[in-house]
Design an enzyme around this catalytic site. Structure first.
Site, PDB file in Angstrom:
ATOM      1  N   GLU A 211       7.482  -2.861  -0.591  1.00  0.00           N
ATOM      2  CA  GLU A 211       7.674  -1.691   0.219  1.00  0.00           C
ATOM      3  C   GLU A 211       8.767  -1.875   1.350  1.00  0.00           C
ATOM      4  O   GLU A 211       8.339  -3.064   2.125  1.00  0.00           O
ATOM      5  CB  GLU A 211       6.537  -1.054   0.749  1.00  0.00           C
ATOM      6  CG  GLU A 211       5.713  -0.372  -0.597  1.00  0.00           C
ATOM      7  CD  GLU A 211       4.281   0.189  -0.266  1.00  0.00           C
ATOM      8  OE1 GLU A 211       3.999   0.110   1.030  1.00  0.00           O
ATOM      9  OE2 GLU A 211       3.917   1.018  -0.889  1.00  0.00           O
ATOM     10  N   ARG A 249       0.977  -2.113  -7.994  1.00  0.00           N
ATOM     11  CA  ARG A 249       0.734  -0.670  -8.138  1.00  0.00           C
ATOM     12  C   ARG A 249      -0.487  -0.318  -9.318  1.00  0.00           C
ATOM     13  O   ARG A 249      -1.081   0.586  -9.434  1.00  0.00           O
ATOM     14  CB  ARG A 249       2.094  -0.040  -8.808  1.00  0.00           C
ATOM     15  CG  ARG A 249       3.247  -0.209  -7.748  1.00  0.00           C
ATOM     16  CD  ARG A 249       2.718   0.447  -6.388  1.00  0.00           C
ATOM     17  NE  ARG A 249       4.081   0.479  -5.599  1.00  0.00           N
ATOM     18  CZ  ARG A 249       3.790   0.976  -4.394  1.00  0.00           C
ATOM     19  NH1 ARG A 249       2.946   1.393  -3.958  1.00  0.00           N
ATOM     20  NH2 ARG A 249       4.965   0.804  -3.491  1.00  0.00           N
ATOM     21  N   THR A 269       1.522  -9.816   2.778  1.00  0.00           N
ATOM     22  CA  THR A 269       2.291  -8.779   3.546  1.00  0.00           C
ATOM     23  C   THR A 269       3.476  -9.606   4.267  1.00  0.00           C
ATOM     24  O   THR A 269       2.870 -10.806   4.928  1.00  0.00           O
ATOM     25  CB  THR A 269       1.620  -8.046   4.470  1.00  0.00           C
ATOM     26  OG1 THR A 269       0.458  -7.240   3.664  1.00  0.00           O
ATOM     27  CG2 THR A 269       2.628  -6.918   5.378  1.00  0.00           C
ATOM     28  N   GLU A 385       9.384   4.032  -6.886  1.00  0.00           N
ATOM     29  CA  GLU A 385      10.566   5.081  -6.657  1.00  0.00           C
ATOM     30  C   GLU A 385      11.580   5.121  -7.584  1.00  0.00           C
ATOM     31  O   GLU A 385      12.031   6.008  -8.131  1.00  0.00           O
ATOM     32  CB  GLU A 385      10.440   5.657  -5.274  1.00  0.00           C
ATOM     33  CG  GLU A 385       9.321   5.939  -4.342  1.00  0.00           C
ATOM     34  CD  GLU A 385       9.734   6.014  -2.905  1.00  0.00           C
ATOM     35  OE1 GLU A 385      10.149   6.685  -2.628  1.00  0.00           O
ATOM     36  OE2 GLU A 385       9.294   4.981  -2.346  1.00  0.00           O
TER      37      GLU A 385
HETATM   38 MN    MN Z   1       2.806   0.179   2.759  1.00  0.00          MN
END
Ligand code: MN
Length: 443
Positions: A211, A249, A269, A385
Site C-alpha cells: 500500500e 489480502r 510496515t 486495485e
Molecule cells: Mn493501509
C-alpha cells in the site's frame, strides 16, 4: 506558517551534491533521521540529510556552535531516537532548521562552517534506523478512490461505507512490526477462506500486496481527555515520510469483519528513514477541496486555513523490481504514479479526528494516511486495485512478467518528491522492502 528564507529556490549549499537538479536533499529540505556508520558499534544518533551526506547532530551538539533553541534541538537529536526532539515543538524544530540552513549555505564562513564540515558523514557509509521509538501506530483510510476500488472487490453492491464521507476512518495498527526501509520480511502465514472452500485454511499468504502511503510522526502530544482542535493540529505534526502498509489480502478479507484488519496488516510496515518537516513542505500546500456533490466536513473538521492550504501536493510512485529484473540488470517497472493531493481528508483532519474523543497522542506516534490512490487506474496505490482483485494481470514490460499479487523476491520501492515552478524540488528518498519466501511452517 509562511514561506521564509529557508525556502528560497535560489539558495545553494557549499556542498555541491546538494545543488544537483535531481537531488532529494537540497538545502531547502533538511529532513531528520537516525543513523550510525554501517558495520560500526557507534551509538545511533540523529542527523540531517544534505546532498549525499548527513550532518551528525550529536557531533554538532558537542561542538557547541549553536545557541538558544537551535542548540537545545541539536542536543535532543543527539539521542538514539528523535522522540524528545519531536516533543520539543515547532519553535525548536524551526530554529534548528534555520541554523543548519545558515551553516550549510554557500555563504557560510568561520568557525561554524569548519565545525559543520567536520560533522558530515557520507550517506553511503551510514546505516539508517527508525527515527523514533514508535509507541502507537494508527493507519487511516483517506483516499476515496482507494476505498471505492477495494470496496468494489469486497462489496460490489455497496463499495463505500456510509461513514467514509464524514470522518477520516482508521484502525489501530501494530507499532512493533514497523521497520525502516531495506528491512526484508517473510511472506506471512495466516488463515484464509479460499474461494468456494467449505472451511478456512492456514497457509502462506496467497494475495500479498503493498500500500502506497505517507506517514506522519506526532510532535508534542495532548493530555488524555483534551482533543486537539483542527486549527492547532499541525503544530502536533513533526513531519512526514513514505510508508508501505504491506497487506495479506486473503487473510485480511477473511478476518476483518466486524473489527477491522488484524493479522493481514500486522506482520510488517515499512517506513522511509528521512522525515521531511512540515516547514520544508510549506511551498507545496494546496487547497483542500471537495468535488461537486460531496458533503462539506462537519464544523469541527473545517477551518478556513484547512480549506485554503490543508492538502499537500506530493508526487508519489511505486516501482516493482522482481528477481527477473535484477537478473536482467533492470531497475524495475513503475506500477503507479499519483499525488497526495487527491486524498479525501487532510493530515490536520486526521490528527483532530484521532483526538476528538480524548485519545492522547504521544511524541513519536506514527499515523499512516491510508493508501494513496488517485482518480485514474494508473494512480492506484495497491496491486489489489491495479489487478482488480486479482482478476486482471498487471504487466511488467521490462522483465516480460505479469502479476496479480506479489511473488517471492519482489522488491517494492516507493518514492516521493515535491516540485513546482518557483520552489526548489525536495524529495523523501525511498522506502523499499523485499518479499522473502514463507518460512517452512507457521509454528
Ligand atoms: Mn493501509
Amino acid at each position: 506558517m509562511s514561506l521564509n528564507p529557508t525556502h528560497d529556490p535560489a539558495a545553494r549549499s557549499w556542498l555541491a551534491a546538494a545543488n544537483e537538479a535531481a537531488c532529494d536533499f537540497p538545502i531547502q529540505n533538511l529532513p531528520f533521521g537516525v543513523f550510525r556508520r554501517t558495520g560500526s558499534s557507534e551509538a545511533a544518533r540523529g542527523g540531517v540529510a544534505i546532498g549525499d551526506a548527513i550532518v551528525d547532530l550529536a557531533a554538532l551538539a558537542r561542538d557547541a556552535v549553536l545557541t538558544g533553541p537551535a542548540a537545545r534541538g541539536a542536543e535532543a537529536c543527539a539521542q538514539a531516537t528523535l522522540n524528545d526532539f519531536m516533543a520539543s515543538g515547532p519553535e525548536v524544530w524551526s530554529a534548528l532548521r534555520h541554523a543548519l540552513f545558515g551553516l550549510l549555505h554557500q555563504g557560510a564562513e568561520g568557525a561554524g562552517l569548519q565545525a559543520v564540515r567536520a560533522c558530515l558523514v557520507p550517506q553511503a557509509a551510514a546505516e539508517m534506523l527508525l527515527p523514533a521509538r514508535i509507541g502507537d501506530y494508527t493507519d487511516f483510510y483517506t483516499s476515496i478512490h482507494h476505498a471505492l476500488n477495494v470496496g468494489r472487490v469486497i462489496r460490489p453492491d455497496d463499495p463505500l461505507t456510509p461513514n467514509f464521507r464524514w470522518l477520516p476512518i482508521a484502525y489501530h495498527g501494530r507499532a512493533s512490526s514497523v521497520v525502516v526501509s531495506g528491512s526484508d520480511f517473510h511472506r506471512p502465514w495466516g488463515q484464509a477462506l479460499p474461494p468456494g472452500a467449505p472451511a478456512p485454511v492456514l497457509g502462506p499468504c496467497a494475495r500479498l500486496d503493498f500500500e502506497l502511503e505517507m506517514g506522519m510522526y506526532v510532535g508534542p502530544g495532548n493530555p488524555r481527555g483534551r482533543p486537539i482542535p483542527l486549527a492547532e493540529a499541525e503544530q502536533h505534526i513533526f513531519g512526514m515520510c513514505l510508508l508501505n502498509d504491506w497487506s495479506a489480502r486473503d487473510h485480511q478479507f477473511w478476518e476483518m469483519n466486524p473489527l477491522g484488519p488484524f493479522l493481514g496488516k500486522n506482520f510488517c510496515t515499512s517506513v522511509s528513514p528521512w522525515v521531511v518537516t512540515m516547514e520544508a513542505l510549506e511551498p507545496f500546500r494546496v487547497p483542500f477541496e471537495r468535488a461537486a456533490g460531496e458533503p462539506q466536513p462537519l464544523a469541527y473538521l473545517d477551518t478556513p486555513a484547512n480549506r485554503a492550504r490543508g492538502s499537500l501536493d506530493v508526487q508519489l510512485e511505486v516501482v516493482l523490481q522482481s528477481a527477473r529484473h535484477r537478473e536482467l540488470g533492470l531497475a524495475g517497472d513503475r506500477l503507479c504514479a499519483t499525488s497526495f493531493r487527491h486524498q479525501y481528508w487532510s493530515v490536520a483532519q486526521m490528527v483532530s479526528q484521532h483526538t476528538v474523543g480524548g485519545c492522547n497522542l504521544q511524541p513519536g506516534d506514527l499515523l499512516g494516511t491510508g493508501t494513496i490512490s488517485g482518480p485514474t487506474h494508473t494512480q492506484c496505490g495497491a496491486i489489489v486495485e491495479l489487478s482488480k482483485g486479482g482478476t486482471q494481470k498487471v504487466a511488467l514490460p521490462g522483465s516480460g512478467e505479469e502479476r496479480s499479487f506479489l511473488l517471492d523476491g519482489d522488491t517494492v520501492i516507493l518514492r516521493g518528491w515535491c516540485d513546482r515552478p518557483g520552489a526548489a524540488r525536495i524529495g523523501f528518498g525511498q522506502c523499499r522492502g523485499t518479499v522473502l519466501p514463507a518460512l517452512a511452517s507457521a509454528a
